[in-house]
Design a protein around this motif. Structure first.
Motif, PDB file in Angstrom:
ATOM      1  N   GLY A 113     -41.944  14.796   2.374  1.00 16.93           N
ATOM      2  CA  GLY A 113     -42.532  13.591   2.661  1.00 16.93           C
ATOM      3  C   GLY A 113     -43.521  13.751   3.492  1.00 16.93           C
ATOM      4  O   GLY A 113     -44.762  13.401   3.600  1.00 16.93           O
ATOM      5  N   HIS A 114     -43.455  14.561   4.918  1.00 12.85           N
ATOM      6  CA  HIS A 114     -44.508  15.138   5.777  1.00 12.85           C
ATOM      7  C   HIS A 114     -45.719  15.848   5.437  1.00 12.85           C
ATOM      8  O   HIS A 114     -46.873  16.108   5.580  1.00 12.85           O
ATOM      9  N   PHE A 115     -44.509  17.304   4.563  1.00 12.90           N
ATOM     10  CA  PHE A 115     -45.688  18.179   4.713  1.00 12.90           C
ATOM     11  C   PHE A 115     -46.212  17.935   2.686  1.00 12.90           C
ATOM     12  O   PHE A 115     -47.645  18.381   2.896  1.00 12.90           O
ATOM     13  N   LYS A 116     -45.742  17.686   1.705  1.00 14.07           N
ATOM     14  CA  LYS A 116     -46.235  17.008   0.950  1.00 14.07           C
ATOM     15  C   LYS A 116     -46.553  16.099  -0.040  1.00 14.07           C
ATOM     16  O   LYS A 116     -46.815  15.121  -0.841  1.00 14.07           O
ATOM     17  N   LYS A 117     -45.907  14.787   1.535  1.00  8.33           N
ATOM     18  CA  LYS A 117     -46.338  13.894   0.768  1.00  8.33           C
ATOM     19  C   LYS A 117     -45.464  13.406  -0.110  1.00  8.33           C
ATOM     20  O   LYS A 117     -45.988  12.391  -1.331  1.00  8.33           O
ATOM     21  N   TRP A 118     -44.801  13.817  -0.371  1.00 12.63           N
ATOM     22  CA  TRP A 118     -43.303  13.349  -1.550  1.00 12.63           C
ATOM     23  C   TRP A 118     -42.591  12.562  -1.453  1.00 12.63           C
ATOM     24  O   TRP A 118     -42.037  13.192  -0.781  1.00 12.63           O
ATOM     25  N   THR A 119     -41.810  11.859  -2.274  1.00 15.76           N
ATOM     26  CA  THR A 119     -40.809  11.151  -2.603  1.00 15.76           C
ATOM     27  C   THR A 119     -40.081  11.414  -3.309  1.00 15.76           C
ATOM     28  O   THR A 119     -40.444  11.853  -4.127  1.00 15.76           O
ATOM     29  N   VAL A 120     -38.459  10.978  -3.147  1.00 12.82           N
ATOM     30  CA  VAL A 120     -37.687  10.651  -4.354  1.00 12.82           C
ATOM     31  C   VAL A 120     -38.273   9.922  -5.280  1.00 12.82           C
ATOM     32  O   VAL A 120     -38.353   8.367  -4.886  1.00 12.82           O
ATOM     33  N   PRO A 121     -37.752  10.267  -6.380  1.00 11.49           N
ATOM     34  CA  PRO A 121     -38.557   9.434  -7.544  1.00 11.49           C
ATOM     35  C   PRO A 121     -37.794   8.082  -7.566  1.00 11.49           C
ATOM     36  O   PRO A 121     -36.624   7.875  -7.214  1.00 11.49           O
ATOM     37  N   GLU A 122     -38.186   6.894  -8.431  1.00 10.77           N
ATOM     38  CA  GLU A 122     -38.292   5.751  -8.089  1.00 10.77           C
ATOM     39  C   GLU A 122     -37.061   5.490  -9.260  1.00 10.77           C
ATOM     40  O   GLU A 122     -35.498   4.908  -9.483  1.00 10.77           O
ATOM     41  N   SER A 123     -37.709   6.789  -9.984  1.00  9.67           N
ATOM     42  CA  SER A 123     -36.583   6.743 -11.848  1.00  9.67           C
ATOM     43  C   SER A 123     -34.873   7.492 -11.451  1.00  9.67           C
ATOM     44  O   SER A 123     -34.259   6.809 -12.067  1.00  9.67           O
ATOM     45  N   LEU A 124     -35.061   8.518 -10.476  1.00  9.72           N
ATOM     46  CA  LEU A 124     -33.342   8.237  -9.286  1.00  9.72           C
ATOM     47  C   LEU A 124     -32.635   7.482  -8.570  1.00  9.72           C
ATOM     48  O   LEU A 124     -32.650   7.977  -7.601  1.00  9.72           O
ATOM     49  N   THR A 125     -32.762   6.637  -9.571  1.00 11.76           N
ATOM     50  CA  THR A 125     -31.106   5.340  -8.683  1.00 11.76           C
ATOM     51  C   THR A 125     -29.936   5.812  -8.552  1.00 11.76           C
ATOM     52  O   THR A 125     -29.923   5.429  -6.839  1.00 11.76           O
ATOM     53  N   ASN A 126     -29.975   6.453  -8.910  1.00 12.66           N
ATOM     54  CA  ASN A 126     -28.405   7.552  -8.043  1.00 12.66           C
ATOM     55  C   ASN A 126     -28.439   7.789  -7.049  1.00 12.66           C
ATOM     56  O   ASN A 126     -27.924   7.708  -6.197  1.00 12.66           O
ATOM     57  N   VAL A 127     -29.646   9.100  -7.052  1.00 16.83           N
ATOM     58  CA  VAL A 127     -30.091   9.388  -6.028  1.00 16.83           C
ATOM     59  C   VAL A 127     -29.608   8.659  -4.379  1.00 16.83           C
ATOM     60  O   VAL A 127     -29.757   8.629  -3.467  1.00 16.83           O
ATOM     61  N   ARG A 128     -31.171   8.079  -5.317  1.00 13.49           N
ATOM     62  CA  ARG A 128     -31.472   6.218  -3.917  1.00 13.49           C
ATOM     63  C   ARG A 128     -30.501   6.203  -3.478  1.00 13.49           C
ATOM     64  O   ARG A 128     -30.484   5.867  -2.272  1.00 13.49           O
ATOM     65  N   ASN A 129     -29.571   5.383  -4.010  1.00  8.96           N
ATOM     66  CA  ASN A 129     -28.508   4.802  -3.687  1.00  8.96           C
ATOM     67  C   ASN A 129     -27.643   5.116  -2.670  1.00  8.96           C
ATOM     68  O   ASN A 129     -27.060   4.924  -1.915  1.00  8.96           O
ATOM     69  N   TYR A 130     -27.381   7.240  -3.105  1.00 14.06           N
ATOM     70  CA  TYR A 130     -26.670   7.376  -2.862  1.00 14.06           C
ATOM     71  C   TYR A 130     -27.177   7.762  -1.566  1.00 14.06           C
ATOM     72  O   TYR A 130     -26.394   7.972   0.023  1.00 14.06           O
ATOM     73  N   MET A 131     -28.531   7.927  -1.039  1.00  9.49           N
ATOM     74  CA  MET A 131     -29.000   8.310   0.318  1.00  9.49           C
ATOM     75  C   MET A 131     -29.021   7.111   1.318  1.00  9.49           C
ATOM     76  O   MET A 131     -28.690   7.030   2.645  1.00  9.49           O
ATOM     77  N   LYS A 132     -29.267   5.937   0.666  1.00  6.45           N
ATOM     78  CA  LYS A 132     -28.499   4.907   0.942  1.00  6.45           C
ATOM     79  C   LYS A 132     -27.233   4.616   1.657  1.00  6.45           C
ATOM     80  O   LYS A 132     -27.212   3.991   3.020  1.00  6.45           O
ATOM     81  N   SER A 133     -26.539   4.732   1.275  1.00 10.42           N
ATOM     82  CA  SER A 133     -25.448   4.836   1.869  1.00 10.42           C
ATOM     83  C   SER A 133     -24.250   5.624   3.329  1.00 10.42           C
ATOM     84  O   SER A 133     -24.306   5.533   3.820  1.00 10.42           O
ATOM     85  N   PHE A 134     -25.780   6.035   3.279  1.00  7.53           N
ATOM     86  CA  PHE A 134     -25.496   7.007   4.937  1.00  7.53           C
ATOM     87  C   PHE A 134     -26.469   6.717   5.748  1.00  7.53           C
ATOM     88  O   PHE A 134     -26.577   7.731   7.072  1.00  7.53           O
ATOM     89  N   GLU A 135     -27.686   5.393   5.701  1.00  6.82           N
ATOM     90  CA  GLU A 135     -28.494   5.015   6.505  1.00  6.82           C
ATOM     91  C   GLU A 135     -27.315   4.607   7.796  1.00  6.82           C
ATOM     92  O   GLU A 135     -28.602   4.918   8.482  1.00  6.82           O
ATOM     93  N   LYS A 136     -26.394   4.362   7.939  1.00  7.08           N
ATOM     94  CA  LYS A 136     -26.193   3.382   9.144  1.00  7.08           C
ATOM     95  C   LYS A 136     -25.078   5.036   9.959  1.00  7.08           C
ATOM     96  O   LYS A 136     -25.131   4.899  11.028  1.00  7.08           O
ATOM     97  N   THR A 137     -26.123   6.600   9.166  1.00  8.84           N
ATOM     98  CA  THR A 137     -25.599   7.119  10.477  1.00  8.84           C
ATOM     99  C   THR A 137     -26.668   7.730  11.166  1.00  8.84           C
ATOM    100  O   THR A 137     -27.620   7.314  10.910  1.00  8.84           O
ATOM    101  N   LYS A 138     -26.241   8.372  12.538  1.00  8.50           N
ATOM    102  CA  LYS A 138     -27.579   8.954  12.974  1.00  8.50           C
ATOM    103  C   LYS A 138     -28.026   9.962  12.601  1.00  8.50           C
ATOM    104  O   LYS A 138     -27.368  11.157  13.654  1.00  8.50           O
ATOM    105  N   PRO A 139     -28.961  10.453  11.597  1.00  9.16           N
ATOM    106  CA  PRO A 139     -29.051  12.307  11.233  1.00  9.16           C
ATOM    107  C   PRO A 139     -30.463  11.903  12.731  1.00  9.16           C
ATOM    108  O   PRO A 139     -30.645  10.803  13.933  1.00  9.16           O
ATOM    109  N   ALA A 140     -30.593  13.624  12.623  1.00 10.67           N
ATOM    110  CA  ALA A 140     -31.699  13.786  13.161  1.00 10.67           C
ATOM    111  C   ALA A 140     -32.959  13.352  13.572  1.00 10.67           C
ATOM    112  O   ALA A 140     -33.352  12.749  12.498  1.00 10.67           O
TER     113      ALA A 140
END
Length: 76
Positions: free
Chosen positions: A33-60
């Motif tokens: 996102g920072h270096f290439k202005k790329w995001t996970v495509p909206e069409s990859l809903t399972n990947v996006r939902n999987y990533m959302k399941s970790f939003e409550k963790t405290k990442p770097a």
């Protein structure tokens, strides 16, 4: 990944696979996102939902991830 069974790779229980994969996906999202202005495509809903399941963790903080990847990206 079958989201009806649970949010994680093995269903409702978090496993070592999740603990390995989630940080990699976080780095992918932040660094690309920072270096290439790329995001996970909206069409990859399972990947996006999987990533959302970790939003409550405290990442770097994103700035630390970017700083860690900067020498690798900028040296090319």
């Amino acid at each position: 990944m079958n989201t009806s069974r649970g949010p994680y790779v093995n269903g409702k229980t978090i496993t070592s696979v999740d603990l390995s994969l989630a940080p990699k996906l976080y780095h992918l999202e932040v660094a690309l996102g920072h270096f290439k202005k790329w995001t996970v495509p909206e069409s990859l809903t399972n990947v996006r939902n999987y990533m959302k399941s970790f939003e409550k963790t405290k990442p770097a903080k994103e700035e630390y991830v970017v700083a860690g990847w900067a020498p690798k990206v900028n040296s090319a």
